[in-house]
Design an enzyme around this catalytic site. Structure first.
Site, PDB file in Angstrom:
ATOM      1  N   SER A 126     -65.181  86.163  46.464  1.00  0.00           N
ATOM      2  CA  SER A 126     -65.283  84.708  47.040  1.00  0.00           C
ATOM      3  C   SER A 126     -64.499  84.467  48.199  1.00  0.00           C
ATOM      4  CB  SER A 126     -65.119  83.531  45.865  1.00  0.00           C
ATOM      5  OG  SER A 126     -66.042  83.770  44.912  1.00  0.00           O
ATOM      6  N   GLY A 175     -61.572  86.470  51.491  1.00  0.00           N
ATOM      7  CA  GLY A 175     -60.792  87.485  51.756  1.00  0.00           C
ATOM      8  C   GLY A 175     -61.507  88.724  52.113  1.00  0.00           C
ATOM      9  N   ASP A 181     -62.116  85.340  34.750  1.00  0.00           N
ATOM     10  CA  ASP A 181     -60.769  85.529  35.047  1.00  0.00           C
ATOM     11  C   ASP A 181     -60.245  86.943  34.553  1.00  0.00           C
ATOM     12  OD1 ASP A 181     -57.764  85.631  35.053  1.00  0.00           O
ATOM     13  OD2 ASP A 181     -57.632  84.119  33.693  1.00  0.00           O
ATOM     14  N   ALA A 201     -60.129  91.421  43.600  1.00  0.00           N
ATOM     15  CA  ALA A 201     -59.167  90.181  43.106  1.00  0.00           C
ATOM     16  C   ALA A 201     -57.665  90.609  42.857  1.00  0.00           C
ATOM     17  CB  ALA A 201     -59.586  89.661  41.670  1.00  0.00           C
ATOM     18  N   GLY A 202     -56.865  89.524  43.341  1.00  0.00           N
ATOM     19  CA  GLY A 202     -55.459  89.828  43.541  1.00  0.00           C
ATOM     20  C   GLY A 202     -54.833  88.432  43.876  1.00  0.00           C
ATOM     21  N   SER A 254     -51.922  98.041  47.624  1.00  0.00           N
ATOM     22  CA  SER A 254     -51.184  97.668  48.756  1.00  0.00           C
ATOM     23  C   SER A 254     -50.035  98.656  49.369  1.00  0.00           C
ATOM     24  CB  SER A 254     -50.314  96.377  48.525  1.00  0.00           C
ATOM     25  OG  SER A 254     -49.492  95.894  49.376  1.00  0.00           O
ATOM     26  N   TYR A 304     -44.921  92.699  42.426  1.00  0.00           N
ATOM     27  CA  TYR A 304     -46.152  92.581  43.056  1.00  0.00           C
ATOM     28  C   TYR A 304     -46.103  94.276  43.472  1.00  0.00           C
ATOM     29  CZ  TYR A 304     -50.034  92.384  46.979  1.00  0.00           C
ATOM     30  OH  TYR A 304     -50.827  92.430  47.502  1.00  0.00           O
ATOM     31  N   ILE A 352     -53.003  91.808  56.601  1.00  0.00           N
ATOM     32  CA  ILE A 352     -54.624  91.407  56.942  1.00  0.00           C
ATOM     33  C   ILE A 352     -54.291  90.157  56.738  1.00  0.00           C
ATOM     34  CG2 ILE A 352     -56.710  91.540  55.993  1.00  0.00           C
ATOM     35  CD1 ILE A 352     -55.441  94.321  56.517  1.00  0.00           C
ATOM     36  N   THR A 391     -55.741  86.848  55.714  1.00  0.00           N
ATOM     37  CA  THR A 391     -56.625  86.218  54.592  1.00  0.00           C
ATOM     38  C   THR A 391     -56.157  84.935  54.223  1.00  0.00           C
ATOM     39  OG1 THR A 391     -55.674  87.324  52.835  1.00  0.00           O
ATOM     40  CG2 THR A 391     -57.351  88.546  53.885  1.00  0.00           C
TER      41      THR A 391
HETATM   42  N1  NAD Z   1     -54.113  89.891  52.562  1.00  0.00           N
HETATM   43  C1  NAD Z   1     -53.227  90.872  52.662  1.00  0.00           C
HETATM   44  O1  NAD Z   1     -52.244  90.963  53.607  1.00  0.00           O
HETATM   45  C2  NAD Z   1     -53.273  91.943  51.406  1.00  0.00           C
HETATM   46  C3  NAD Z   1     -52.092  92.976  51.752  1.00  0.00           C
HETATM   47  C4  NAD Z   1     -52.253  94.239  50.673  1.00  0.00           C
HETATM   48  C5  NAD Z   1     -53.114  93.971  49.860  1.00  0.00           C
HETATM   49  N2  NAD Z   1     -54.020  92.976  49.433  1.00  0.00           N
HETATM   50  C6  NAD Z   1     -54.708  92.879  48.317  1.00  0.00           C
HETATM   51  O2  NAD Z   1     -55.902  92.737  48.821  1.00  0.00           O
HETATM   52  C7  NAD Z   1     -56.860  92.234  47.772  1.00  0.00           C
HETATM   53  C8  NAD Z   1     -57.596  90.901  48.078  1.00  0.00           C
HETATM   54  O3  NAD Z   1     -56.673  89.932  48.811  1.00  0.00           O
HETATM   55  P1  NAD Z   1     -57.091  88.720  49.982  1.00  0.00           P
HETATM   56  O4  NAD Z   1     -55.995  89.038  50.858  1.00  0.00           O
HETATM   57  O5  NAD Z   1     -58.369  89.102  50.324  1.00  0.00           O
HETATM   58  O6  NAD Z   1     -56.827  87.668  48.894  1.00  0.00           O
HETATM   59  P2  NAD Z   1     -57.605  86.104  48.955  1.00  0.00           P
HETATM   60  O7  NAD Z   1     -56.625  85.195  48.085  1.00  0.00           O
HETATM   61  O8  NAD Z   1     -58.407  85.841  50.063  1.00  0.00           O
HETATM   62  O9  NAD Z   1     -58.821  86.589  47.841  1.00  0.00           O
HETATM   63  C9  NAD Z   1     -58.510  86.953  46.314  1.00  0.00           C
HETATM   64  C10 NAD Z   1     -59.593  86.492  45.571  1.00  0.00           C
HETATM   65  O10 NAD Z   1     -59.486  86.948  44.200  1.00  0.00           O
HETATM   66  C11 NAD Z   1     -59.780  85.943  43.319  1.00  0.00           C
HETATM   67  N3  NAD Z   1     -58.850  85.709  42.160  1.00  0.00           N
HETATM   68  C12 NAD Z   1     -57.434  85.551  42.167  1.00  0.00           C
HETATM   69  N4  NAD Z   1     -56.922  86.047  40.842  1.00  0.00           N
HETATM   70  C13 NAD Z   1     -58.162  85.855  39.966  1.00  0.00           C
HETATM   71  C14 NAD Z   1     -58.389  86.233  38.618  1.00  0.00           C
HETATM   72  N5  NAD Z   1     -57.369  86.119  37.603  1.00  0.00           N
HETATM   73  N6  NAD Z   1     -59.645  86.505  38.230  1.00  0.00           N
HETATM   74  C15 NAD Z   1     -60.683  86.392  39.201  1.00  0.00           C
HETATM   75  N7  NAD Z   1     -60.570  86.383  40.499  1.00  0.00           N
HETATM   76  C16 NAD Z   1     -59.310  86.023  40.814  1.00  0.00           C
HETATM   77  C17 NAD Z   1     -59.386  84.720  44.316  1.00  0.00           C
HETATM   78  O11 NAD Z   1     -60.106  83.512  43.653  1.00  0.00           O
HETATM   79  C18 NAD Z   1     -59.874  84.865  45.559  1.00  0.00           C
HETATM   80  O12 NAD Z   1     -61.144  84.926  45.836  1.00  0.00           O
HETATM   81  C19 NAD Z   1     -55.970  91.783  46.380  1.00  0.00           C
HETATM   82  O13 NAD Z   1     -55.597  92.564  45.491  1.00  0.00           O
HETATM   83  C20 NAD Z   1     -54.356  91.637  47.485  1.00  0.00           C
HETATM   84  O14 NAD Z   1     -53.131  92.152  46.686  1.00  0.00           O
HETATM   85  C21 NAD Z   1     -54.052  91.925  50.577  1.00  0.00           C
END
Ligand code: NAD
Length: 250
Positions: A14, A16, A56, A84-85, A137, A150, A183, A185
């Site tokens: 949903s 990022g 979840d 998801a994270g 990550s 993390y 990134i 997001t």
């Molecule tokens: N953004 C960054 O800089 C970055 C860097 C390294 C790694 N990451 C990793 O990339 C992945 C995506 O992150 P993003 O930046 O797109 O974040 P984001 O917050 O935009 O998207 C994360 C999505 O995961 C969903 N989510 C969270 N907890 C959940 C759960 N318990 N059950 C189901 N859905 C759940 C949220 O509702 C959201 O839609 C993550 O695993 C994050 O750790 C992101």
């Protein structure tokens, strides 16, 4: 693998990076099933090729239920992009009960959630093989103050990828992971806004430590996830690919 493409499960679809993966699958005419706590934007659900299941991922019963629900609606599941994270600092030096709850949440969602998804999807793929991509990550490789929980969870993603790749190879299932750097997001925005930084200040500050001189956008990571889901990467399994503009070159 059979010739007809099946459906790809995208957790966190949903927002990022996950949302960019769903859009990339749509562009390729592929079907996706989003698993998320939050509803996706309406335009994403307008397509006949996109399903949504509220889930979840920290709850193994919910994960198995959601995968079974999707499985009953599609011909075949042949992909998983575990995006998801949750982010956020959990300072090791000031651990208290509320802090411990935060550590548990970070590990439950980021590591165990990926484990439950991998397990449920590997079972669903048993009929015809497939490709699993976990999102880790670069913080599994590089230390950052306040990010112990993390980093530990994301380090677990790399270990999980390697062992699951060996375990599942004879079932025609490949397992790889992607390690994003900074990134832009909603997740990173929550982090830098809590530190009092504007988007301009954060992107400028982060770009200074990135050889390619910019922060990433979700599509930078999604294109690597899509490559690993695709047959173009058919001789790759157990790999971790950094997508970080060169910030963590060894
Ligand atoms: N953004 C960054 O800089 C970055 C860097 C390294 C790694 N990451 C990793 O990339 C992945 C995506 O992150 P993003 O930046 O797109 O974040 P984001 O917050 O935009 O998207 C994360 C999505 O995961 C969903 N989510 C969270 N907890 C959940 C759960 N318990 N059950 C189901 N859905 C759940 C949220 O509702 C959201 O839609 C993550 O695993 C994050 O750790 C992101």
């Amino acid at each position: 693998m059979t010739a007809t493409p099946g459906t790809t499960i995208v957790s966190g679809g949903s927002s990022g990076i996950g949302k960019a993966v769903v859009e990339g699958l749509q562009d390729r005419g592929r079907s996706a099933a989003l698993l998320d706590l939050r509803m996706p934007p309406e335009d994403l659900l307008a397509s006949d090729h996109v399903l949504f299941a509220h889930c979840d991922i920290a709850d193994p019963v919910a994960v198995h239920g959601a995968i079974a629900q999707v499985r009953s609606q599609v011909a075949r599941i042949d992909g998983l992009a575990a995006c998801a994270g949750i982010g956020g600092a959990a300072a090791r030096q000031s651990i208290g009960i509320s802090q411990w709850d935060r550590v548990k949440a970070i590990v439950s969602v980021n590591l165990l959630g990926s484990y439950w998804l991998l397990e449920a999807c590997a079972t669903a793929m048993a009929e015809g093989g497939g490709s699993i991509v976990l999102v880790g990550s670069v913080l599994s490789r590089k230390g950052m103050a306040g990010m112990s929980a993390y980093s530990a969870a994301k380090g677990g993603i790399e270990g999980l990828t390697r062992s699951a790749a060996v375990e599942l190879a004879d079932r025609g299932i490949r397992v790889n992971c992607v390690l994003p750097g900074p990134i832009l997001t909603p997740m990173s925005r929550t982090g830098f806004e809590a530190d009092g930084l504007s988007v301009e200040q954060w992107t400028e500050r982060m770009a200074e430590s990135v050889p390619l001189n910019r922060v990433g956008v979700p599509q930078d990571v999604a294109s690597t996830v899509l490559f690993l889901l695709d047959g173009a990467s058919s001789y790759m399994t157990g790999a971790s690919l950094m997508v970080d503009g060169g910030a963590n070159v060894g």
